[in-house]
Design a protein around this motif. Structure first.
Motif, PDB file in Angstrom:
ATOM      1  N   ALA A   1       0.869  -1.180   0.000  1.00  0.00           N
ATOM      2  CA  ALA A   1       0.000   0.000   0.000  1.00  0.00           C
ATOM      3  C   ALA A   1       0.902   1.225   0.000  1.00  0.00           C
ATOM      4  O   ALA A   1       2.065   1.156   0.401  1.00  0.00           O
ATOM      5  N   ILE A   2       0.368   2.351  -0.450  1.00  0.00           N
ATOM      6  CA  ILE A   2       1.103   3.607  -0.440  1.00  0.00           C
ATOM      7  C   ILE A   2       0.298   4.638   0.337  1.00  0.00           C
ATOM      8  O   ILE A   2      -0.914   4.779   0.139  1.00  0.00           O
TER       9      ILE A   2
ATOM     10  N   LYS B   1      -7.181   9.917  -8.837  1.00  0.00           N
ATOM     11  CA  LYS B   1      -6.606  10.880  -7.901  1.00  0.00           C
ATOM     12  C   LYS B   1      -7.543  10.962  -6.708  1.00  0.00           C
ATOM     13  O   LYS B   1      -8.766  10.942  -6.853  1.00  0.00           O
ATOM     14  N   ALA B   2      -6.969  11.013  -5.513  1.00  0.00           N
ATOM     15  CA  ALA B   2      -7.768  10.992  -4.293  1.00  0.00           C
ATOM     16  C   ALA B   2      -7.126  11.902  -3.267  1.00  0.00           C
ATOM     17  O   ALA B   2      -5.896  11.997  -3.179  1.00  0.00           O
ATOM     18  N   GLY B   3      -7.957  12.588  -2.499  1.00  0.00           N
ATOM     19  CA  GLY B   3      -7.447  13.489  -1.470  1.00  0.00           C
ATOM     20  C   GLY B   3      -8.494  14.495  -1.084  1.00  0.00           C
ATOM     21  O   GLY B   3      -9.688  14.191  -1.039  1.00  0.00           O
TER      22      GLY B   3
ATOM     23  N   VAL C   1      -3.352  15.304   6.852  1.00  0.00           N
ATOM     24  CA  VAL C   1      -4.255  14.345   6.203  1.00  0.00           C
ATOM     25  C   VAL C   1      -3.426  13.265   5.516  1.00  0.00           C
ATOM     26  O   VAL C   1      -2.484  13.571   4.772  1.00  0.00           O
ATOM     27  N   THR C   2      -3.762  12.021   5.770  1.00  0.00           N
ATOM     28  CA  THR C   2      -3.101  10.883   5.118  1.00  0.00           C
ATOM     29  C   THR C   2      -4.076  10.205   4.180  1.00  0.00           C
ATOM     30  O   THR C   2      -5.199   9.878   4.570  1.00  0.00           O
ATOM     31  N   VAL C   3      -3.639   9.995   2.944  1.00  0.00           N
ATOM     32  CA  VAL C   3      -4.428   9.268   1.948  1.00  0.00           C
ATOM     33  C   VAL C   3      -3.683   7.978   1.633  1.00  0.00           C
ATOM     34  O   VAL C   3      -2.468   7.981   1.450  1.00  0.00           O
TER      35      VAL C   3
ATOM     36  N   ARG D   1      -8.447   4.921   1.298  1.00  0.00           N
ATOM     37  CA  ARG D   1      -8.856   5.333   2.630  1.00  0.00           C
ATOM     38  C   ARG D   1      -8.138   6.642   2.971  1.00  0.00           C
ATOM     39  O   ARG D   1      -7.105   6.965   2.382  1.00  0.00           O
ATOM     40  N   ALA D   2      -8.675   7.361   3.935  1.00  0.00           N
ATOM     41  CA  ALA D   2      -8.028   8.602   4.374  1.00  0.00           C
ATOM     42  C   ALA D   2      -8.337   8.826   5.847  1.00  0.00           C
ATOM     43  O   ALA D   2      -9.338   8.331   6.379  1.00  0.00           O
TER      44      ALA D   2
END
Length: 211
Positions: free
Chosen positions: A68-69, A98-100, A134-136, A148-149
């Motif tokens: 995972a990243i 793209k996610a965030g 914030v971690t994505v 997930r975030a």
């Protein structure tokens, strides 16, 4: 993706290659990366808006199999319409995610754009996350990418998106765009290779995901 056993742990922001060079990208003495996005930078294909933007900033490296990243950034200074930062997964010009967090309609919105030929977009307000880290996170389960975030406000992982993703090869890393203005600065504090999710739905996600 590489079939070799990938090492887990933090990555240096010097390891990736930009899809498009930002106005500036500075790695500080603490290892954090501060990026200034170019005005007009974005990714989108066709749906509803009728245009294609393919000039966003993403710092990418190959996504190794069995990992995972996670990308962490500070949610601060998002004031322009569609200011955004998070994580990008790119296969090719027509296939990407793209996610965030993206500033839209006066609020920071947690969401994802999934593009397979054309784009779609899902969002939800996260006003309480402003000023936090914030971690994505992107992980592979079977034929899907699971996004997930979480925020340093509460530390709880939220399921953002499950998207079909049958591709073996992809590149992944931090993403930032400023479609409507100049001057967006985003500070990324970490880029991490972690163990992948063990399951899609867990009663104790924080115990199963990396801390």
């Amino acid at each position: 993706m590489s079939t070799a056993q990938a090492a887990l742990g933090p990555l240096s922001f010097s390891e990736g290659a930009w899809t498009r060079e930002p106005v500036s990208a500075v790695i500080g003495s603490d290892g954090a990366l501060t990026v200034e996005a170019a005005e007009g930078s974005d990714w989108w294909r066709d749906t509803a808006y009728g245009f294609r933007h393919e000039n966003g900033h993403a710092l990418l490296r190959p996504w190794d199999a069995g990992t995972a990243i996670e990308v962490t950034f500070e949610l601060s200074g998002f004031t322009g319409e569609f200011d955004q930062a998070g994580l990008a997964v790119i296969v090719d010009d027509e296939t990407w995610i793209k996610a965030g967090v993206e500033f839209s309609d006066g609020h920071p919105q947690l969401g994802a754009v999934v593009t397979v030929g054309a784009s779609d977009w899902s969002t939800g307000r996260v006003d309480e996350w402003v000023g936090s880290a914030v971690t994505v996170r992107a992980s592979r389960i079977a034929d899907a990418v699971v996004i997930r975030a979480r925020s340093s406000v509460d530390g709880q992982w939220r399921l953002v998106r499950v998207a079909r993703f049958p591709h073996e090869q992809a590149r992944i890393g931090p993403m930032v765009c400023a479609p409507t203005r100049a001057g967006l600065m985003v500070r990324f504090t970490s880029w991490v290779v972690a163990a992948p999710d063990g399951t899609l739905h867990a009663h104790a996600e924080d115990a199963e995901l990396s801390s």
